[in-house]
Design a protein around this motif. Structure first.
Motif, PDB file in Angstrom:
ATOM      1  N   VAL A 357       0.829  -1.206   0.000  1.00 36.74           N
ATOM      2  CA  VAL A 357       0.000   0.000   0.000  1.00 36.74           C
ATOM      3  C   VAL A 357       0.862   1.253   0.000  1.00 36.74           C
ATOM      4  O   VAL A 357       0.624   2.188  -0.769  1.00 36.74           O
ATOM      5  CB  VAL A 357      -0.960   0.003   1.221  1.00 36.74           C
ATOM      6  N   SER A 358       1.863   1.265   0.861  1.00 33.80           N
ATOM      7  CA  SER A 358       2.678   2.474   0.997  1.00 33.80           C
ATOM      8  C   SER A 358       3.460   2.812  -0.278  1.00 33.80           C
ATOM      9  O   SER A 358       3.815   3.971  -0.500  1.00 33.80           O
ATOM     10  CB  SER A 358       3.644   2.322   2.173  1.00 33.80           C
ATOM     11  N   ARG A 359       3.724   1.804  -1.151  1.00 31.43           N
ATOM     12  CA  ARG A 359       4.492   2.056  -2.379  1.00 31.43           C
ATOM     13  C   ARG A 359       3.634   2.696  -3.475  1.00 31.43           C
ATOM     14  O   ARG A 359       4.169   3.112  -4.509  1.00 31.43           O
ATOM     15  CB  ARG A 359       5.116   0.764  -2.902  1.00 31.43           C
ATOM     16  N   ASP A 481       1.811 -12.224  -0.576  1.00 33.08           N
ATOM     17  CA  ASP A 481       2.284 -12.256  -1.963  1.00 33.08           C
ATOM     18  C   ASP A 481       1.237 -11.695  -2.917  1.00 33.08           C
ATOM     19  O   ASP A 481       1.571 -10.961  -3.862  1.00 33.08           O
ATOM     20  CB  ASP A 481       2.641 -13.688  -2.369  1.00 33.08           C
ATOM     21  N   ALA A 482      -0.037 -12.040  -2.677  1.00 29.58           N
ATOM     22  CA  ALA A 482      -1.099 -11.542  -3.547  1.00 29.58           C
ATOM     23  C   ALA A 482      -1.239 -10.031  -3.437  1.00 29.58           C
ATOM     24  O   ALA A 482      -1.541  -9.342  -4.428  1.00 29.58           O
ATOM     25  CB  ALA A 482      -2.418 -12.231  -3.206  1.00 29.58           C
ATOM     26  N   LEU A 483      -1.032  -9.482  -2.222  1.00 29.52           N
ATOM     27  CA  LEU A 483      -1.048  -8.028  -2.063  1.00 29.52           C
ATOM     28  C   LEU A 483       0.046  -7.375  -2.902  1.00 29.52           C
ATOM     29  O   LEU A 483      -0.187  -6.356  -3.564  1.00 29.52           O
ATOM     30  CB  LEU A 483      -0.858  -7.659  -0.590  1.00 29.52           C
ATOM     31  N   CYS A 484       1.230  -7.967  -2.877  1.00 22.09           N
ATOM     32  CA  CYS A 484       2.346  -7.422  -3.668  1.00 22.09           C
ATOM     33  C   CYS A 484       2.016  -7.446  -5.152  1.00 22.09           C
ATOM     34  O   CYS A 484       2.252  -6.457  -5.873  1.00 22.09           O
ATOM     35  CB  CYS A 484       3.617  -8.224  -3.407  1.00 22.09           C
ATOM     36  N   LEU A 485       1.434  -8.558  -5.610  1.00 23.33           N
ATOM     37  CA  LEU A 485       1.078  -8.670  -7.025  1.00 23.33           C
ATOM     38  C   LEU A 485       0.035  -7.619  -7.400  1.00 23.33           C
ATOM     39  O   LEU A 485       0.168  -6.931  -8.433  1.00 23.33           O
ATOM     40  CB  LEU A 485       0.555 -10.068  -7.322  1.00 23.33           C
ATOM     41  N   ALA A 486      -1.008  -7.490  -6.559  1.00 26.82           N
ATOM     42  CA  ALA A 486      -2.057  -6.501  -6.845  1.00 26.82           C
ATOM     43  C   ALA A 486      -1.487  -5.090  -6.857  1.00 26.82           C
ATOM     44  O   ALA A 486      -1.895  -4.247  -7.661  1.00 26.82           O
ATOM     45  CB  ALA A 486      -3.164  -6.618  -5.796  1.00 26.82           C
ATOM     46  N   SER A 487      -0.542  -4.830  -5.973  1.00 29.38           N
ATOM     47  CA  SER A 487       0.084  -3.509  -5.917  1.00 29.38           C
ATOM     48  C   SER A 487       0.859  -3.218  -7.209  1.00 29.38           C
ATOM     49  O   SER A 487       0.750  -2.122  -7.774  1.00 29.38           O
ATOM     50  CB  SER A 487       1.013  -3.441  -4.703  1.00 29.38           C
ATOM     51  N   TYR A 488       1.619  -4.214  -7.693  1.00 27.81           N
ATOM     52  CA  TYR A 488       2.375  -4.031  -8.936  1.00 27.81           C
ATOM     53  C   TYR A 488       1.441  -3.887 -10.135  1.00 27.81           C
ATOM     54  O   TYR A 488       1.747  -3.161 -11.088  1.00 27.81           O
ATOM     55  CB  TYR A 488       3.327  -5.200  -9.161  1.00 27.81           C
ATOM     56  N   GLY A 492       2.929   0.003 -11.645  1.00 27.58           N
ATOM     57  CA  GLY A 492       3.983  -0.893 -12.080  1.00 27.58           C
ATOM     58  C   GLY A 492       5.280  -0.798 -11.294  1.00 27.58           C
ATOM     59  O   GLY A 492       5.531   0.188 -10.585  1.00 27.58           O
ATOM     60  N   PRO A 493       6.121  -1.819 -11.419  1.00 29.31           N
ATOM     61  CA  PRO A 493       7.422  -1.844 -10.730  1.00 29.31           C
ATOM     62  C   PRO A 493       8.276  -0.644 -11.125  1.00 29.31           C
ATOM     63  O   PRO A 493       8.230  -0.175 -12.266  1.00 29.31           O
ATOM     64  CB  PRO A 493       8.049  -3.152 -11.213  1.00 29.31           C
ATOM     65  N   GLU A 494       9.089  -0.164 -10.168  1.00 28.19           N
ATOM     66  CA  GLU A 494       9.899   1.027 -10.402  1.00 28.19           C
ATOM     67  C   GLU A 494      11.367   0.721 -10.623  1.00 28.19           C
ATOM     68  O   GLU A 494      12.128   1.607 -11.008  1.00 28.19           O
ATOM     69  CB  GLU A 494       9.753   1.994  -9.214  1.00 28.19           C
ATOM     70  N   ASN A 495      11.791  -0.515 -10.345  1.00 24.61           N
ATOM     71  CA  ASN A 495      13.202  -0.850 -10.524  1.00 24.61           C
ATOM     72  C   ASN A 495      13.338  -2.318 -10.911  1.00 24.61           C
ATOM     73  O   ASN A 495      12.338  -3.049 -10.982  1.00 24.61           O
ATOM     74  CB  ASN A 495      14.005  -0.544  -9.259  1.00 24.61           C
ATOM     75  N   THR A 496      14.540  -2.742 -11.185  1.00 24.29           N
ATOM     76  CA  THR A 496      14.781  -4.113 -11.642  1.00 24.29           C
ATOM     77  C   THR A 496      14.343  -5.146 -10.607  1.00 24.29           C
ATOM     78  O   THR A 496      13.756  -6.173 -10.954  1.00 24.29           O
ATOM     79  CB  THR A 496      16.284  -4.300 -11.948  1.00 24.29           C
ATOM     80  N   ASP A 500      11.540  -8.062 -11.301  1.00 24.64           N
ATOM     81  CA  ASP A 500      11.779  -9.501 -11.125  1.00 24.64           C
ATOM     82  C   ASP A 500      10.765 -10.099 -10.152  1.00 24.64           C
ATOM     83  O   ASP A 500      10.260 -11.201 -10.365  1.00 24.64           O
ATOM     84  CB  ASP A 500      13.201  -9.736 -10.607  1.00 24.64           C
ATOM     85  N   ARG A 501      10.490  -9.356  -9.090  1.00 27.30           N
ATOM     86  CA  ARG A 501       9.510  -9.826  -8.097  1.00 27.30           C
ATOM     87  C   ARG A 501       8.134  -9.934  -8.726  1.00 27.30           C
ATOM     88  O   ARG A 501       7.404 -10.898  -8.499  1.00 27.30           O
ATOM     89  CB  ARG A 501       9.500  -8.834  -6.930  1.00 27.30           C
ATOM     90  N   TRP A 502       7.771  -8.962  -9.541  1.00 27.53           N
ATOM     91  CA  TRP A 502       6.462  -8.960 -10.196  1.00 27.53           C
ATOM     92  C   TRP A 502       6.326 -10.170 -11.115  1.00 27.53           C
ATOM     93  O   TRP A 502       5.316 -10.875 -11.089  1.00 27.53           O
ATOM     94  CB  TRP A 502       6.316  -7.648 -10.983  1.00 27.53           C
ATOM     95  N   LYS A 503       7.342 -10.429 -11.942  1.00 28.65           N
ATOM     96  CA  LYS A 503       7.290 -11.573 -12.865  1.00 28.65           C
ATOM     97  C   LYS A 503       7.171 -12.884 -12.091  1.00 28.65           C
ATOM     98  O   LYS A 503       6.423 -13.789 -12.479  1.00 28.65           O
ATOM     99  CB  LYS A 503       8.546 -11.584 -13.734  1.00 28.65           C
TER     100      LYS A 503
END
Length: 513
Positions: A357-359, A481-488, A492-496, A500-503
């Motif tokens: 959420v914070s990201r 993990d699902a929260l991280c995926l939904a956040s991305y 979208g991801p901001e760095n490498t 990688d985490r998103w993929k």
């Protein structure tokens, strides 16, 4: 169990030789020297706030002379230590003596660190029978009339304050045997025994029904990702579609908090961290039993609420809607603060501070964060949660002088309460070098737990909304993990590393679903 809760709550264990990090709120133990001269009038069961004085005790305790009375040691007329047998003897009423209520509560709470409750009950029964000649059919009826009400009062205190002890069949057998002796000679005592038994049965029945209800709720919980696969997101409900009024949601959260608080037994705070008594060659006093099941359930509710808040924010597709959800929960948190529901307040803040959420920087850019900053300041962990503790004292004072049921509500940030009790328990020895029980420590533990007992007795004054309650308790939530995926997926991801985490998450989670 202690290690589990410490890890769950994020507590840091004190290093050997370091000072424990807890607030010391001094409690002068009640003077017991002249207790045998108390009048025959039976003490009633007053509310907990007045049970313990608030002034401090002498920290240079052992630099002055102690006085000993029958295996009990006093300092300035206050009980500070004693042998376990002497403390048990001190619990048992006689014809001309009844223990102070604060002593009863403190000893019944702490004694389980040294002796099983069923063993204590057996000893109490034996002392009552032998000392008062209850086994003698020719016993003086006048004497029985004097002692029976006092023993019944002690049993009433025990069954009302620590009813979960009596889920043990051995406890029930001893209780039945002792009450049978008391009731055998007088109809009045038979009715009193019946009242004690019926009250205990009601409490244990309510606990069983509560546990069954929790089991049904847990059986219905599902993972949010599975729900997304089965039902398109566009037709799923979210919290705003069910309740758009922050005050109403805060009220329903308070219902859940107070209900779950009410089922936590005071002994669970001791049993959660109860170590093995070094003088006991047997296993721990709580092996094989549910030591702190209701306490653990309450901690799990805090975690669920945090994840529910994060899920509601991250599952929103549009940035504008995510910002609206965040602002809604900020308003809910503020209403919780005003009510005195600090546990839900902290759970909501924790959910919004979770990394997924914070990201969401673009989303937070559309949020008016002034109110959130104020709430974060109130719950700032610096200086041992000084701001929160100040607010808690204010809420507690409001409760003491309350003119309405709403003003009586005090729901503490529960993880911090457990942490305080844990450090108090770890920072002081249960026994002194002499082998005596360190009763000064247990006065302090009882002081903290008795405050909780006061707070948990408040009945929620707000009207229940079944639909909202059902949603709060059973709505599917994302895993970490699902929260991280939904956040991305939202931003979208901001760095490498994030890419990688998103993929990795897309590959593992979406394929699994």
């Amino acid at each position: 169990m202690a290690k589990f809760l410490v890890e769950l709550l994020g507590c840091t264990l004190p290093e050997k030789g370091s000072s424990p990090r807890f607030e010391t709120r001094g409690l002068p133990p009640i003077s017991r020297k002249n207790s045998k001269k108390q009048p025959d009038k039976m003490p009633q069961t007053p509310p907990f706030p007045g049970a313990f004085p608030t002034s401090g005790y002498n920290k240079n305790l052992y630099q002055t002379k102690e006085e000993a009375y029958g295996g009990l040691y006093y300092h300035d007329n206050s009980l500070v230590s004693g042998s376990l047998e002497a403390l048990i003897q001190h619990l048992v009423p006689t014809v001309d003596y009844y223990p102070d209520r604060t002593y009863i509560f403190t000893f019944l709470l702490s004694s389980r660190l040294f002796i099983h409750p069923h063993e204590l009950m057996s000893k109490v029964r034996q002392l009552c029978v032998e000392q008062q000649r209850l086994s003698d059919p020719q016993a003086d009826k006048t004497r029985l009339r004097k002692i029976a009400p006092k023993v019944l009062q002690l049993l009433t205190e025990w069954t009302e304050t620590f009813p979960y002890d009596f889920r043990d069949e051995r406890m029930m057998r001893s209780l039945k045997e002792l009450t049978h002796r008391l009731a055998s000679g007088d109809e009045l005592y038979r009715k009193a025994v019946q009242q004690v038994t019926q009250g205990l049965i009601r409490k244990l029945t309510a606990l069983s029904q509560y546990e069954e209800a929790l089991a049904k709720i847990n059986a219905t919980l599902t993972d949010r990702l599975a729900v997304l696969k089965a039902k398109p997101q566009s037709i799923q409900r979210d919290v705003l579609s069910l309740c758009s009024d922050p005050f109403t949601l805060a009220q329903q959260l308070t219902h859940i908090e107070l209900e779950r608080l009410s089922y936590i037994g005071p002994e669970e705070f001791i049993q959660a961290f109860g170590p093995k008594d070094p003088l006991d060659n047997d296993k721990s006093c709580f092996g094989g039993h549910k030591k702190a099941g209701n306490l653990q359930t309450y901690v799990e509710w805090f975690n669920r609420l945090s994840y529910l808040v994060a899920t509601e924010i991250c599952m929103a597709v549009k940035k504008k809607h995510r910002a609206r959800v965040i602002e809604f929960f900020i308003d809910v948190a503020r209403e919780c603060f005003n009510i005195g529901n600090f546990n839900s307040l902290m759970a909501i803040i924790s959910g919004m501070n979770m990394s997924p959420v914070s990201r969401l920087k673009k989303t937070w850019g559309k949020v008016k964060t002034a109110k959130f900053d104020i709430l974060e300041h109130q719950m700032d962990p610096s200086s041992n949660f000084y701001n929160y503790r100040t607010a808690l004292r204010g809420a507690n004072q409001r409760s003491i002088t309350a003119h309405s049921s709403r003003e009586k509500i005090v729901i503490p940030f529960f993880s911090l309460l457990i942490k305080d009790i844990y450090f108090l328990n770890e920072g002081c020895a249960n026994r002194l070098p002499s082998g005596h029980v360190n009763f000064e420590k247990f006065w302090e533990l009882a002081k903290q737990v008795s405050e909780f007992m006061t707070w948990r007795q408040v009945e929620c004054p707000f009207e229940r909304d079944r639909k909202i309650l059902q949603y709060l308790l059973t709505a599917p939530v994302f895993s970490e993990d699902a929260l991280c995926l939904a956040s991305y997926e939202s931003e979208g991801p901001e760095n490498t590393m994030e890419k990688d985490r998103w993929k990795s998450l897309r590959s593992s989670l979406l394929n699994r679903v």
